[in-house]
Design a protein around this motif. Structure first.
Motif, PDB file in Angstrom:
ATOM      1  N   ILE A 196       0.835  -1.191   0.000  1.00 50.85           N
ATOM      2  CA  ILE A 196       0.000   0.000   0.000  1.00 50.85           C
ATOM      3  C   ILE A 196       0.870   1.243   0.000  1.00 50.85           C
ATOM      4  N   LYS A 197       0.304   2.361  -0.422  1.00 55.42           N
ATOM      5  CA  LYS A 197       1.009   3.634  -0.394  1.00 55.42           C
ATOM      6  C   LYS A 197       0.001   4.757  -0.199  1.00 55.42           C
ATOM      7  N   TYR A 198       0.539   5.927   0.185  1.00 52.88           N
ATOM      8  CA  TYR A 198      -0.312   7.101   0.309  1.00 52.88           C
ATOM      9  C   TYR A 198      -0.477   7.721  -1.072  1.00 52.88           C
ATOM     10  N   HIS A 199      -1.730   7.920  -1.488  1.00 55.55           N
ATOM     11  CA  HIS A 199      -2.039   8.448  -2.816  1.00 55.55           C
ATOM     12  C   HIS A 199      -2.254   9.952  -2.748  1.00 55.55           C
ATOM     13  N   GLU A 200      -1.923  10.648  -3.821  1.00 54.43           N
ATOM     14  CA  GLU A 200      -2.069  12.104  -3.860  1.00 54.43           C
ATOM     15  C   GLU A 200      -3.509  12.559  -3.651  1.00 54.43           C
ATOM     16  N   SER A 201      -4.462  11.663  -3.834  1.00 53.59           N
ATOM     17  CA  SER A 201      -5.867  11.990  -3.609  1.00 53.59           C
ATOM     18  C   SER A 201      -6.202  12.041  -2.121  1.00 53.59           C
ATOM     19  N   GLY A 202      -5.249  11.641  -1.265  1.00 48.77           N
ATOM     20  CA  GLY A 202      -5.492  11.617   0.170  1.00 48.77           C
ATOM     21  C   GLY A 202      -5.926  10.263   0.680  1.00 48.77           C
ATOM     22  N   ASN A 203      -5.883   9.255  -0.173  1.00 42.72           N
ATOM     23  CA  ASN A 203      -6.308   7.910   0.192  1.00 42.72           C
ATOM     24  C   ASN A 203      -5.114   6.965   0.338  1.00 42.72           C
ATOM     25  N   ILE A 204      -5.346   5.878   1.064  1.00 45.55           N
ATOM     26  CA  ILE A 204      -4.384   4.783   1.117  1.00 45.55           C
ATOM     27  C   ILE A 204      -4.787   3.795   0.035  1.00 45.55           C
ATOM     28  N   VAL A 205      -3.902   3.586  -0.929  1.00 43.67           N
ATOM     29  CA  VAL A 205      -4.257   2.783  -2.092  1.00 43.67           C
ATOM     30  C   VAL A 205      -3.438   1.494  -2.127  1.00 43.67           C
TER      31      VAL A 205
ATOM     32  N   PRO B 290      -1.446  -6.455  -4.770  1.00 42.86           N
ATOM     33  CA  PRO B 290      -1.683  -7.635  -3.932  1.00 42.86           C
ATOM     34  C   PRO B 290      -0.655  -8.705  -4.296  1.00 42.86           C
ATOM     35  N   ILE B 291       0.005  -9.276  -3.302  1.00 39.68           N
ATOM     36  CA  ILE B 291       0.996 -10.310  -3.570  1.00 39.68           C
ATOM     37  C   ILE B 291       0.285 -11.549  -4.098  1.00 39.68           C
ATOM     38  N   PRO B 292       0.745 -12.100  -5.222  1.00 39.59           N
ATOM     39  CA  PRO B 292       0.075 -13.271  -5.814  1.00 39.59           C
ATOM     40  C   PRO B 292      -0.083 -14.419  -4.829  1.00 39.59           C
ATOM     41  N   ASN B 293      -1.277 -15.016  -4.830  1.00 40.59           N
ATOM     42  CA  ASN B 293      -1.608 -16.179  -4.004  1.00 40.59           C
ATOM     43  C   ASN B 293      -1.629 -15.893  -2.507  1.00 40.59           C
ATOM     44  N   ALA B 294      -1.546 -14.614  -2.124  1.00 38.19           N
ATOM     45  CA  ALA B 294      -1.656 -14.246  -0.714  1.00 38.19           C
ATOM     46  C   ALA B 294      -3.138 -14.069  -0.370  1.00 38.19           C
ATOM     47  N   PRO B 295      -3.494 -14.027   0.922  1.00 37.00           N
ATOM     48  CA  PRO B 295      -4.901 -13.928   1.312  1.00 37.00           C
ATOM     49  C   PRO B 295      -5.669 -12.776   0.663  1.00 37.00           C
ATOM     50  N   ALA B 296      -5.054 -11.615   0.517  1.00 39.26           N
ATOM     51  CA  ALA B 296      -5.762 -10.466  -0.048  1.00 39.26           C
ATOM     52  C   ALA B 296      -6.165 -10.707  -1.496  1.00 39.26           C
TER      53      ALA B 296
ATOM     54  N   SER C 144      -5.210  -4.091  -7.308  1.00 37.66           N
ATOM     55  CA  SER C 144      -4.450  -2.854  -7.398  1.00 37.66           C
ATOM     56  C   SER C 144      -5.393  -1.698  -7.720  1.00 37.66           C
ATOM     57  N   GLY C 145      -5.174  -0.569  -7.074  1.00 34.09           N
ATOM     58  CA  GLY C 145      -6.017   0.594  -7.301  1.00 34.09           C
ATOM     59  C   GLY C 145      -7.146   0.745  -6.302  1.00 34.09           C
ATOM     60  N   ASP C 146      -7.379  -0.283  -5.472  1.00 34.66           N
ATOM     61  CA  ASP C 146      -8.412  -0.182  -4.440  1.00 34.66           C
ATOM     62  C   ASP C 146      -7.996   0.843  -3.382  1.00 34.66           C
ATOM     63  N   TYR C 147      -8.938   1.719  -2.996  1.00 37.00           N
ATOM     64  CA  TYR C 147      -8.722   2.615  -1.872  1.00 37.00           C
ATOM     65  C   TYR C 147      -9.210   1.918  -0.601  1.00 37.00           C
ATOM     66  N   ILE C 148      -8.369   1.856   0.424  1.00 31.89           N
ATOM     67  CA  ILE C 148      -8.781   1.251   1.691  1.00 31.89           C
ATOM     68  C   ILE C 148      -9.524   2.305   2.501  1.00 31.89           C
ATOM     69  N   VAL C 149     -10.808   2.097   2.737  1.00 33.42           N
ATOM     70  CA  VAL C 149     -11.626   3.105   3.421  1.00 33.42           C
ATOM     71  C   VAL C 149     -12.023   2.687   4.838  1.00 33.42           C
ATOM     72  N   GLU C 150     -12.012   1.387   5.127  1.00 31.46           N
ATOM     73  CA  GLU C 150     -12.317   0.925   6.486  1.00 31.46           C
ATOM     74  C   GLU C 150     -11.496  -0.324   6.799  1.00 31.46           C
ATOM     75  N   VAL C 151     -11.038  -0.414   8.048  1.00 31.91           N
ATOM     76  CA  VAL C 151     -10.388  -1.634   8.540  1.00 31.91           C
ATOM     77  C   VAL C 151     -11.015  -1.962   9.891  1.00 31.91           C
ATOM     78  N   ASP C 152     -11.700  -3.091   9.954  1.00 34.73           N
ATOM     79  CA  ASP C 152     -12.406  -3.515  11.170  1.00 34.73           C
ATOM     80  C   ASP C 152     -13.308  -2.412  11.704  1.00 34.73           C
ATOM     81  N   GLY C 153     -14.030  -1.753  10.789  1.00 35.25           N
ATOM     82  CA  GLY C 153     -14.993  -0.737  11.177  1.00 35.25           C
ATOM     83  C   GLY C 153     -14.420   0.641  11.430  1.00 35.25           C
ATOM     84  N   VAL C 154     -13.105   0.791  11.396  1.00 36.61           N
ATOM     85  CA  VAL C 154     -12.469   2.090  11.614  1.00 36.61           C
ATOM     86  C   VAL C 154     -12.395   2.836  10.289  1.00 36.61           C
ATOM     87  N   ASP C 155     -12.950   4.061  10.244  1.00 37.53           N
ATOM     88  CA  ASP C 155     -12.932   4.862   9.030  1.00 37.53           C
ATOM     89  C   ASP C 155     -11.519   5.401   8.794  1.00 37.53           C
ATOM     90  N   ILE C 156     -10.887   4.951   7.731  1.00 31.10           N
ATOM     91  CA  ILE C 156      -9.484   5.280   7.491  1.00 31.10           C
ATOM     92  C   ILE C 156      -9.272   6.760   7.139  1.00 31.10           C
TER      93      ILE C 156
END
Length: 292
Positions: free
Chosen positions: A110-119, A123-129, A136-148
């Motif tokens: 993941i990295k910090y995107h210029e849009s202000g999002n964590i993008v 995803p590592i091949p064959n890993a759980p994600a 790739s390109g997904d913005y992470i907006v919540e983790v376990d109910g916490v608004d990112i």
């Protein structure tokens, strides 16, 4: 006789005090006075103590002195050159995890995107994600109910952005076998419309691979792309070369484009696979080192 004993005791006591002072300061005073005495280093750093005392006495809130000192050290190191920096303990631990060969998590970069999002960058091949459907390109907006977006705020400096990235990374990581719920925002069309998707991901052991591409080209030429230098890079490369040799390897291309670096020892180990034994790969030299 008694006078001589007292004098000897006094000399011994003063010697002990001086040695104890040097031990406790780890030679700090000696290093400072080794500089140009006319610079009056003590006078130059005195305002730092005065500012800290003023903060402790008069700041409207109880200050987090650990955080203040950490940021002060970051500021001092940043004035030197682009290769000098102070690495806080948590960041250092994260760096070790990123280079040791494996860690517990879901397997996304993941990295910090210029849009202000964590993008999600990869995803590592064959890993759980990746198995759960994250891309790739997904913005992470919540983790376990916490608004990112709320948690990271609006970081402006590079340090603040890295700090925000670390917060999200810590929420995602966890012991293998445990679950984490992640909500992402994903672009759906060329107009920039996005949809929210929710994933329950089971954390696992994530191998860190630095040989991201390896194949044989025409005429017995092997090709390997190294993303960065981790603890297992040299051993993985050595195994890959042996595999190439089964197909009559005649030459090898090492692709180091976009490689940001990594562990110095690992890069030396990779170099030693191709150089004569005991060849000088790199060295460092300080100001205090003699020319002879």
């Amino acid at each position: 006789m008694q006078h001589r004993n007292r004098k000897a005791e006094f000399v011994a006591l003063m010697t002990f005090v001086v040695c104890l002072g040097m031990l406790l300061t780890n030679g700090f005073s000696a290093r400072i006075f080794a500089q140009d005495r006319d610079a009056q280093i003590y006078n130059q750093i005195e305002p730092i103590g005065e500012v800290l005392a003023e903060i402790l006495d008069n700041y409207v809130y109880e200050p987090d002195m650990e955080d203040a000192v950490e940021k002060a050290l970051i500021g001092i190191m940043s004035t030197l050159d682009r290769n000098s920096s102070f690495v806080p303990a948590k960041a250092f631990q994260s760096m070790q995890e990123d280079t040791r060969g494996d860690f517990d998590g879901i397997g996304v970069k993941i990295k910090y995107h210029e849009s202000g999002n964590i993008v999600v960058t990869q995803p590592i091949p064959n890993a759980p994600a990746s198995k759960a459907g994250m891309k790739s390109g997904d913005y992470i907006v919540e983790v376990d109910g916490v608004d990112i977006p709320t948690e990271i705020g609006e970081p402006t400096t590079r340090f603040e952005q890295n700090e925000a990235l670390g917060k999200v990374s810590e929420r995602i990581k966890g012991p293998r076998g445990t679950m984490v719920n992640i909500t992402v925002s994903r672009e759906t069309d060329d107009d920039g419309d996005r949809e929210r998707l929710n994933f329950d991901v089971k954390r696992g052991r994530i191998p860190l691979v630095s040989l991201v591409e390896a194949r044989m080209l025409d005429h017995g030429v092997g090709y390997v792309r190294i993303s960065d230098f981790k603890r297992n890079t040299a051993s993985d490369l050595k195994k890959q070369i042996k595999e190439f040799e089964k197909d009559h390897l005649s030459a090898l291309i090492l692709d180091l484009r976009w490689n940001p670096g990594g562990l110095l020892n690992s890069s030396v180990e990779v170099s030693e696979l191709f150089l004569q034994k005991k060849s000088l790969v790199t060295y460092t030299r300080g100001r205090a080192q003699d020319d002879g």
